[in-house]
Each structure stands twice: as C-alpha cells, then as structure tokens.
Design a protein around this motif. Structure first.
Motif, PDB file in Angstrom:
ATOM      1  N   VAL A 751       0.848  -1.130   0.013  1.00 22.65           N
ATOM      2  CA  VAL A 751       0.193  -0.055  -0.140  1.00 22.65           C
ATOM      3  C   VAL A 751       1.071   1.061  -0.133  1.00 22.65           C
ATOM      4  CG1 VAL A 751      -1.858   1.467   1.338  1.00 22.65           C
ATOM      5  CG2 VAL A 751      -1.772  -1.310   1.218  1.00 22.65           C
ATOM      6  N   THR A 752       0.632   2.138  -0.991  1.00 23.59           N
ATOM      7  CA  THR A 752       1.454   3.379  -0.866  1.00 23.59           C
ATOM      8  C   THR A 752       0.473   4.528  -0.708  1.00 23.59           C
ATOM      9  OG1 THR A 752       2.861   2.438  -2.743  1.00 23.59           O
ATOM     10  CG2 THR A 752       2.888   4.962  -2.364  1.00 23.59           C
ATOM     11  N   ALA A 753       0.830   5.311   0.162  1.00 26.96           N
ATOM     12  CA  ALA A 753      -0.027   6.504   0.541  1.00 26.96           C
ATOM     13  C   ALA A 753      -0.048   7.489  -0.492  1.00 26.96           C
ATOM     14  CB  ALA A 753       0.028   6.718   1.983  1.00 26.96           C
ATOM     15  N   ARG A 754      -1.070   7.881  -0.866  1.00 26.29           N
ATOM     16  CA  ARG A 754      -1.070   9.369  -1.683  1.00 26.29           C
ATOM     17  C   ARG A 754      -1.738  10.463  -0.644  1.00 26.29           C
ATOM     18  NH1 ARG A 754      -5.312   8.774  -5.381  1.00 26.29           N
ATOM     19  NH2 ARG A 754      -5.314   6.540  -5.439  1.00 26.29           N
ATOM     20  N   THR A 755      -2.438  10.048   0.437  1.00 29.03           N
ATOM     21  CA  THR A 755      -2.598  10.990   1.364  1.00 29.03           C
ATOM     22  C   THR A 755      -2.240  10.599   2.830  1.00 29.03           C
ATOM     23  OG1 THR A 755      -4.816  10.003   1.890  1.00 29.03           O
ATOM     24  CG2 THR A 755      -4.585  11.757   0.372  1.00 29.03           C
ATOM     25  N   PHE A 756      -2.219  11.132   3.917  1.00 27.71           N
ATOM     26  CA  PHE A 756      -2.056  10.506   5.270  1.00 27.71           C
ATOM     27  C   PHE A 756      -3.083   9.396   5.383  1.00 27.71           C
ATOM     28  CE2 PHE A 756      -3.244  10.896   9.692  1.00 27.71           C
ATOM     29  CZ  PHE A 756      -2.112  10.470  10.420  1.00 27.71           C
ATOM     30  N   LEU A 757      -2.448   8.262   6.070  1.00 28.17           N
ATOM     31  CA  LEU A 757      -3.376   7.174   6.359  1.00 28.17           C
ATOM     32  C   LEU A 757      -3.060   6.742   7.636  1.00 28.17           C
ATOM     33  CD1 LEU A 757      -2.733   4.801   3.149  1.00 28.17           C
ATOM     34  CD2 LEU A 757      -4.293   6.491   3.451  1.00 28.17           C
ATOM     35  N   ARG A 758      -4.102   6.850   8.646  1.00 29.85           N
ATOM     36  CA  ARG A 758      -3.664   6.554  10.150  1.00 29.85           C
ATOM     37  C   ARG A 758      -4.187   5.128  10.213  1.00 29.85           C
ATOM     38  NH1 ARG A 758      -4.946   9.283  15.882  1.00 29.85           N
ATOM     39  NH2 ARG A 758      -3.401   7.866  16.750  1.00 29.85           N
ATOM     40  N   ASP A 759      -3.396   4.063  11.114  1.00 31.78           N
ATOM     41  CA  ASP A 759      -3.725   2.951  11.469  1.00 31.78           C
ATOM     42  C   ASP A 759      -4.312   2.031  10.361  1.00 31.78           C
ATOM     43  OD1 ASP A 759      -2.897   2.876  14.347  1.00 31.78           O
ATOM     44  OD2 ASP A 759      -4.271   4.381  14.682  1.00 31.78           O
ATOM     45  N   LEU A 760      -3.727   2.035   9.377  1.00 29.53           N
ATOM     46  CA  LEU A 760      -3.976   1.133   8.284  1.00 29.53           C
ATOM     47  C   LEU A 760      -3.912  -0.298   8.750  1.00 29.53           C
ATOM     48  CD1 LEU A 760      -4.410   0.602   5.104  1.00 29.53           C
ATOM     49  CD2 LEU A 760      -1.824   0.615   4.973  1.00 29.53           C
ATOM     50  N   THR A 761      -4.735  -0.999   8.455  1.00 30.68           N
ATOM     51  CA  THR A 761      -5.088  -2.483   9.049  1.00 30.68           C
ATOM     52  C   THR A 761      -5.750  -3.348   7.996  1.00 30.68           C
ATOM     53  OG1 THR A 761      -5.261  -1.712  11.363  1.00 30.68           O
ATOM     54  CG2 THR A 761      -5.852  -3.870  10.735  1.00 30.68           C
ATOM     55  N   LEU A 762      -5.329  -4.604   7.869  1.00 34.01           N
ATOM     56  CA  LEU A 762      -5.992  -5.315   6.959  1.00 34.01           C
ATOM     57  C   LEU A 762      -6.692  -6.602   7.798  1.00 34.01           C
ATOM     58  CD1 LEU A 762      -3.446  -6.253   4.112  1.00 34.01           C
ATOM     59  CD2 LEU A 762      -5.575  -4.777   4.039  1.00 34.01           C
ATOM     60  N   PHE A 763      -7.971  -6.783   7.368  1.00 33.34           N
ATOM     61  CA  PHE A 763      -8.657  -7.938   8.054  1.00 33.34           C
ATOM     62  C   PHE A 763      -8.909  -8.953   7.117  1.00 33.34           C
ATOM     63  CE2 PHE A 763      -9.675  -3.931  10.314  1.00 33.34           C
ATOM     64  CZ  PHE A 763      -9.425  -4.376  11.610  1.00 33.34           C
TER      65      PHE A 763
END
Length: 811
Positions: A751-763
């Motif tokens: 995953v490459t952020a184009r914006t700020f990403l907070r607490d990225l998590t996969l389920f």
C-alpha cells in the motif's frame, strides 16, 4: 511396578437432576477420559455447542445434575504388595467404587487422589464407577451451613474447590463442568514408591545446588536407596527402615544459567531420581528438566515508596507480561500443541511473563515445560479470585492439601518465579463493601497471610511469595497503593478515559485492560445474528461485562468519529483497545525503573466473546496483539508528556547499550515538515533515557492537522504523537495505491499512501477464516509505503483485499 492407564471404555449417564432433557435421561453415551460431561454430550449429538449464540443458557441443567462414569478393566497381573487407584484430577465432588465397593471420595478439582483398591479387586473383569454430585448442590449446601460470603458474581464458586470461572465471569460462559479431567489409572507396587520428589535449586558462588527432598511411601519396612543425577553429578542416600524422607544434595560447578527470554538462554538439565530396594531392584523412578537460576523479589523502600521488582540471576527484569486464563472452559481441549501455539503468539508479541490468574486452574505440566523451554516467566496465583472464601472445614484442610501438592509439583520449573496468594480479595475486603456484609465471618485472610506463606516457606523457600494481587506489602497500607507493591488499574475501563493511565506511576501493574470484540470470522462462526449489530442478540450474549457496550461507546465517543456501520464499529472498537493498552504500556515503561512491570489483562480467551484479550477465543490475533508487539519491543521509542511539555523517551531492555541517531519531526498531514530536532541516543543496558523536546516541536501551529514523528536507527520503529483526537482532526479522506502479488504460501499487499493514512489495517479473515496478516495499525505519510504479507490456504480476491471492509484506515 505396573502403571495401568484407565482411559478406555468409559460410559457416561445422568443419574439425578430435575431438568435432564428426555434425549439424555436414561441413556448411556461413550465418554472420553480425560474429559468432561459437556464435551461427551456434545460429541454424542445430545446438546448444542455451548459456545454458539446463547446455547449456554439452555445447558445450565448440566451443573445441577449428578453424573456417573463407568468402565470395566482387568486387574493388574502379579502379586504386588499394593494396588492404588490414582486420580490426577476429578471434577469435583466424586464417589468412587470398584465392583460396587466404595473405595474413596473427592471434593477438590485442584489436587490428586490415591485410593487403595486391592481388597476390592477380583480376577478378570472389574467395574470402576465414578459418581459426580452436582457442584451447585455441594456449594450451596456449604454456603447455607457457613453463611453466605460476598462474591463478584451471583454464583457459589467460593464454596467449592473448583475452577471458579466455570461458574461464569465477565469474559466467560457459565458451563459448570463435571468429569475425570486428568489422568486416571492403577498403580501396582511393592516394597516402596516415590510419594513426592521436590527439587530445590539454588546457585551461589558459581555452584549450582539441587537439594532433592524425597518422600517415600512404604509397603514394607526395609531399607531403600534413593539416587539422584543431574548434569553429570550424582548423589544417593539410604532411607533406613522406619524412615520416610531423604534429602540428597547434588552440586554442579559453573552451571549454564537459565534466563528469562530476552536476557539469555534457557539451558535445561534432566534430573533423574530412582528408588532401589536393598537387593538393587529399581522400585520407582521420577524425572524432570530443571534450570539453574536464582530469583528474588526486591521490595526495598526507596524515594518513591517501595519497589516491586523481579530479580533473576541478580539482574532486575522488567516484566512485559500478560494475564493467562484457562484457554478453554473444557480443559481436555487444551492440548500441548494448542498451548505451544498460544505461547508462540506470546513470544511473538515480545511477552516475557505469564500470570496464571487465580480464578482458573493450576495448569498442566505441558504449560510449565513450554514456559521453561521458551524462557517465559510464570507468576502463579493460588486459586482464589474476586470473592470471600470460608476458612472453616472442610475448606481449610483442602486448601492446605492443594497448596502442598501444587507447590511440590511445580518446584522443578525454573519458569515459575512468584507465588501470589489471591486475585483482588484483600483489595475487595478494603474497598468493595465486604466488611459490613461479612459481619465477622472468615473471608480468606488466614489463607493469604498465614497458611499459604507458611506452606511456600516450608516447601519452596527458593521462590518469593506475595499475599495478593494487588498488595502493598503491609496491612497498614491500602492494598492497591500505586507507590508500593503491585496494583490493578480498573477505573480506566470502568469509568475513565484511557488517557488516565498517564496519571498513575505504579511500581508494578499486575492488571489493566480494555475491551474489544473478537475477530470478524470468530463472530460469524459463533453468532448467527443477521445482521450483526453491536446490540444484536448474539452480540449481547457474548458481552459478559457489566455495561460493557456502554463502556465501549464511551471510549469511541472520546476518540473517534461516529462509526458508519457495524464494520466500522468493529474496527474502531478493536483500534481503541489497541491504542488504550499501547498508551498504558508505553507510559509505564517510560518510567523504568520506578515501574518494573506491566501485566496486561489478558492474553487469551476461553470462548468467542467480546473481552480484554489480545488473542480471541478462536485463536485469532486482534489488533491489540500487534500493538503489544510494538509496545513490548526490546527497544522502545515513545513520546510522552512531561512537565507541561513533551519528551522523547528511549527504553532499552537489552544487555547492550543502545547508541543511535534519532530525529523528531513535526509534520502536517500532507507530510510537510514544520520543525525538526536530531539527537544521539546513548541508552545504557536495561535503562531509560528521557530527552525534553523543544517548544517548536511540542506546540503545533494547527493541532487538527499536525503530528510528531520520532524515528531512530535500528529496530525501534517509529513513534507518533497526535495533537488532536481523530474525532476532531482534519485528516484528508484516504487515498492510496495498492498492489497484490503472489508469494510462497500467501500474498504480499503493498500500500502506497497518496494522503495521510492513520492505523492502516487489513482484516483478511473476512475473506477466509484461516487467513492471517503479519502487520497491523500502520500509519503512513503521503508517499510512504507499507507491505503486508497475508497467509491463507488459497489466494484471496485482490480487489476485496485492498478495499473496505477488509482494508481500513481511521480516515
């Protein structure tokens, strides 16, 4: 000597009870031994799974019913002097008969029994019957005889020596079990046998010393010889006719020391003890693996109160702990392989201590052997929890017999470093309104402050004993005083926001926790609600905490925007749990060495439930597990409030100095730097360094859009400080690019952020219940990337894997 297992051919039937359903009444079913009534009835298809939906409620009759187990066996061949029926664990109120002749009774699940049966045996086939009386009837009769005692739950578990949480807890089902829950068999022997072997291991001046205390039971009054060998050294002693005990001392020079994980290796040495007749015949044998190490509890007064520090091999150890509850309400399901997997999960989260909580059970040999091999320290509660316990008979004698057996049984294990008298009972006597309700009746004080310390001092003086969890060290000081001894922090969950952890500076915090639901796949297996909702019937039944959902909601309201749907509620509640505990652990660790231990409530669950666990009832890791791994890392970088400002704190829980460049940057959510400071970290072994941050870092220009990012070379990872709660922050809507590629055994998601990403998590368990991911709760600035490895039995749909509800961020 003949040892004959009696695990085969058992049948089970109900014999008394007012609510036995027609499909069970009058019917015998095959029984598994070791096992219990619930699992036998389930295997026979006679009851629904008590862990699904609200089935446990309809199965309450099981605990109010009397049950009979029966099998047939052939008597041991030969002409042994004695034949004993040996029962390692009976749950709980049992009457045993051989060929219709009563041979013994039992009323304590937490100890073993041995009954002489030779006179009841006959040639050929014999019948063994074990009748279990209703635990409720037994407990309620003693309650009525002795007078009620205060209790955290409306169940009589304090009037029977049985696993307390069988009667339900704020995370557990009410499944009041009965059965032959540990090994059972015949032991035919002559002349003498080893009744107990108790190795007391000490190390001083480079010499390991094993004092082997042996108790012999006799069938003939003649001299016998005991031999002990360990690490190439040996000793022997003659037990003269008429004598029953011997003490053998084996010395090993310069032994390799056993260390807690992270502090060194865990060398283990077989200790073999044999018993011989006067003519040299081997009569009996005993073997365990031991480790050479010292342990003491430092409680010295100091400028902050009095310490509570475990010291192993003269090194103070910061306890990175978790509380352990029974891993299943039905103990026969907890195999060595299952324990090994759970312990691997503990080690994977950088845990070094398990506290075996006092409302459960003394665990199996597998448990302590695995802890020995992995270097996991064990704090062992005696089995008293959240209730006033009567000290009258038969309980006082049962408690002493149980304590003597368990202290002797566990003495060989180097992982066991602390005995604790009870869970929360002394605290409860002070603060839970007990004194007026007790009106002078006994409540357990004599156990915790007199009987148990006497037993430990007599049988195992190599280990410290502490009267309670929590306990301040003195009856003159409140038992939950943060400045002295161990403490529990529960106002955070019950009434206050989790940021209140920062108001405490405990010497050692033995319980603190925050709830969240289990993994989605676990919910879907256990609950048939359609649709799932926070308050749907199955969800409500699998939430046992008083006002639990309201407390979850209070936490969400304080930190996060309102969830749009159940999937977001599920993510947010799990996220809040992880954040709460990470905040608490990092705060407490930042105050090393004033605080020298944190034991999070709790590692594991015994069934599918909304709870404080990091690993749910189906064994799936919740986001909390990943947060624990980060907060319990050997080297921790954290930003903490100090003296009206902020400080960078570096914690080094290794034996090597930590020297590395570090930087703290104040950035906007767009990734634009606003201020930066650099530092040269120089943190001694087992130490903490605190660096005040300058005002231009600690004071944002736009609190709703800025954060601090702290980084250091090496393996400490990143630390963040946010100036605003997510509910108030002005984060951009998440934008990112994601790729999925096949790798051996799974898929790699980048995953490459184009914006700020907070607490990225996969389920990924939403796509396959067997899927797992290696990382969670990753925060990215624009342009940064993160890689997640997903393991699953089959490839998962790439589009589903990289979009909601599988992929989540706060924004």
């Amino acid at each position: 000597m003949i040892r004959q297992s009696l695990h085969e051919g058992w049948l089970l039937r109900a014999v008394a009870g007012g609510q036995v359903p027609p499909q069970v009444a009058g019917r015998s079913v095959p029984a598994t031994v070791p096992g219990c009534v619930h699992t036998d009835l389930l295997a026979a298809g006679l009851i629904p799974d008590p862990y699904l939906d609200d089935n446990e409620t309809a199965l309450a009759w099981i605990g109010r019913t009397d049950w009979v187990y029966e099998t047939t066996f052939d008597a041991p061949a030969g002409d042994a002097d004695r034949v004993d029926l040996v029962c390692a664990g009976l749950d709980t109120v049992a009457t045993l008969a051989v060929n219709g002749v009563e041979v013994g009774r039992a009323e304590n699940m937490h100890r073993g029994y041995r009954f002489a049966v030779a006179d009841a045996l006959r040639p050929g086939a014999n019948t063994l019957t074990v009748r279990f009386d209703s635990p409720y009837r037994y407990a309620e009769a003693h309650r009525d005889r002795l007078g009620d005692r205060p209790n955290a739950y409306p169940e009589p578990f304090n009037f029977i020596r049985k696993t307390a949480c069988n009667f339900g807890w704020d995370w557990g089902p009410t499944v009041v079990t009965a059965g032959i829950w540990q090994d059972i068999g015949l032991h035919a022997w002559s002349t003498a046998r080893l009744a107990t072997v108790r190795p007391l291991v000490t190390v001083a001046d480079g010499v390991g010393r094993v004092e082997v205390v042996v108790e012999v039971e006799r069938a003939a009054d003649e001299p016998v010889t005991v031999r002990a060998t360990v690490a190439g050294s040996a000793a022997e002693a003659v037990v003269a006719a008429g004598e029953r005990t011997a003490v053998l001392t084996v010395e090993v020079r310069d032994p390799a020391l056993w260390w807690p994980r992270g502090y060194g290796d865990q060398p283990l040495h077989p200790l073999d003890v044999t018993l011989h007749a006067a003519d040299g015949r081997e009569l009996d044998a005993w073997s365990r693996r031991i480790g050479f190490r010292t342990v003491r509890l430092d409680t010295a007064p100091d400028a902050h109160g009095s310490a509570f520090t475990l010291v192993v091999n003269d090194v103070p150890v910061f306890a990175r702990g978790v509380n352990w509850i029974p891993d299943d309400a039905f103990p026969n399901r907890v195999t060595r392989a299952r324990l090994a997997h759970r312990f691997d999960q503990a080690v994977g989260a950088n845990i070094n201590l398990l506290r075996v909580w006092g409302g459960g059970r003394y665990e199996s040999e597998d448990f302590y052997e695995l802890a020995d091999s992995l270097g996991l320290l064990v704090q062992q509660d005696f089995l008293f929890a959240c209730a006033a316990y009567p000290e009258e008979e038969p309980f006082r004698s049962e408690v002493e017999a149980e304590a003597r057996e368990q202290v002797t049984r566990l003495a060989a294990h180097p992982s066991l470093v602390l005995w604790t008298g009870n869970n929360e009972n002394i605290w409860a006597w002070h603060d839970w309104g007990w004194q007026e309700r007790l009106a002078g009746r006994t409540w357990g004080r004599g156990y915790y402050l007199e009987l148990l310390p006497r037993v430990v001092a007599e049988l195992d003086p190599t280990r410290p004993y502490w009267p309670g969890s929590p306990w301040s060290g003195s009856e003159d000081v409140h038992p939950n005083d943060p400045a002295r001894g161990s403490m529990h922090i529960w106002d955070v969950w019950n009434t206050d926001d989790y940021t209140k952890y920062r108001e405490y500076l405990p010497r050692f915090v033995a319980e603190f926790g925050y709830q969240a639901p289990p993994a989605y796949a676990t919910l879907r297996r256990a609950i048939s609600d359609d649709p799932l909702a926070p308050d749907s019937p199955g969800m409500a039944h699998h939430q046992k905490a008083i006002d639990g959902d309201a407390k979850l909601q209070r936490g969400l309201d304080a930190h996060l925007p309102p969830p749009a749907d159940f999937a977001e509620w599920h993510y947010f509640t799990q996220l809040n749990q992880a954040r709460a505990i990470q905040l608490g652990v990092e705060h407490f660790r930042s105050h090393r060495p004033v605080c020298m231990g944190t034991i999070v409530w709790q590692l594991n669950d015994c069934w599918p439930v909304t709870s404080w666990a990091a690993v749910d009832g189906d064994g799936r890791r919740k986001p909390l597990w990943y947060a624990l791994r980060r907060a319990y890392a050997d080297r921790l970088l954290t930003v903490q409030p100090r003296d009206g400002g902020l400080a960078l704190v570096a914690v080094n829980e290794t034996g090597r100095p930590w020297r590395a460049p570090a930087a703290v940057t104040r950035v906007t959510a767009d990734g634009e730097p606003r201020a930066k400071s650099t530092y040269d970290l120089d943190v001694p072994a087992y130490a903490t360094v605190e660096l005040a941050l300058p005002a231009d870092l600690a004071r944002p220009e736009q609190a709703r859009r800025e954060l601090l990012v702290a980084e250091a070379d090496g393996d400490a990872g990143r630390a963040f400080w946010f100036f605003a709660e997510d509910r108030d922050a002005d984060w951009p809507a998440a934008e990112y690019d994601a790729t999925v590629e096949e790798v051996d055994g799974g898929q790699r998601v980048r995953v490459t952020a184009r914006t700020f990403l907070r607490d990225l998590t996969l389920f990924p368990d939403r796509l396959d219940p067997a899927a797992e991911v290696d990382e969670a709760l990753v925060t990215l600035l624009p342009g940064e990337s993160a890689t997640f490895t997903v393991r699953a039995p089959r490839p998962l749909d790439a589009a589903a894997l990289t979009t909601s509800p599988v992929l989540r961020t706060v924004n």
